[in-house]
Design a protein around this motif. Structure first.
Motif, PDB file in Angstrom:
ATOM      1  N   THR A  23      -7.078  -1.617  -3.594  1.00 57.82           N
ATOM      2  CA  THR A  23      -7.123  -1.604  -1.967  1.00 57.82           C
ATOM      3  C   THR A  23      -8.106  -0.106  -1.898  1.00 57.82           C
ATOM      4  O   THR A  23      -8.351   0.606  -2.877  1.00 57.82           O
ATOM      5  N   TRP A  24      -8.165   0.133  -0.510  1.00 53.76           N
ATOM      6  CA  TRP A  24      -9.005   0.905  -0.176  1.00 53.76           C
ATOM      7  C   TRP A  24      -8.263   2.224   0.504  1.00 53.76           C
ATOM      8  O   TRP A  24      -7.351   1.997   1.076  1.00 53.76           O
ATOM      9  N   VAL A  38       1.020  -1.065  -0.090  1.00 50.33           N
ATOM     10  CA  VAL A  38       0.045  -0.054   0.064  1.00 50.33           C
ATOM     11  C   VAL A  38       0.845   1.313  -0.045  1.00 50.33           C
ATOM     12  O   VAL A  38       0.691   2.429  -0.622  1.00 50.33           O
TER      13      VAL A  38
END
Length: 65
Positions: A53-54, A20
């Motif tokens: 992804t968030w 991330v």
């Protein structure tokens, strides 16, 4: 932030996994939304390498391209 819009990851609020962190500065497309415990709604972003992804909305900025 609307589904299908292009956004850039401008910051991360909290600690995150290496994959991330690698998204910082990258652009991706909003794929949907995710309910986040106690903090509202997150935005699911998919990148060119198919990784998704968030993020919180304030971690993203719109890209005018």
């Amino acid at each position: 932030m609307e589904i299908g819009k292009t956004v850039r990851v401008r910051r991360l609020r909290d600690r995150a996994p290496v994959n991330v962190i690698g998204c910082l500065g990258k652009t991706g497309v909003i794929q949907g939304y995710k309910m986040v415990d106690g903090s509202g709604v997150g935005v699911v972003v998919k990148f060119e390498d198919k990784f998704a992804t968030w993020f919180f909305e304030d971690e993203l900025e719109p890209v005018n391209a």
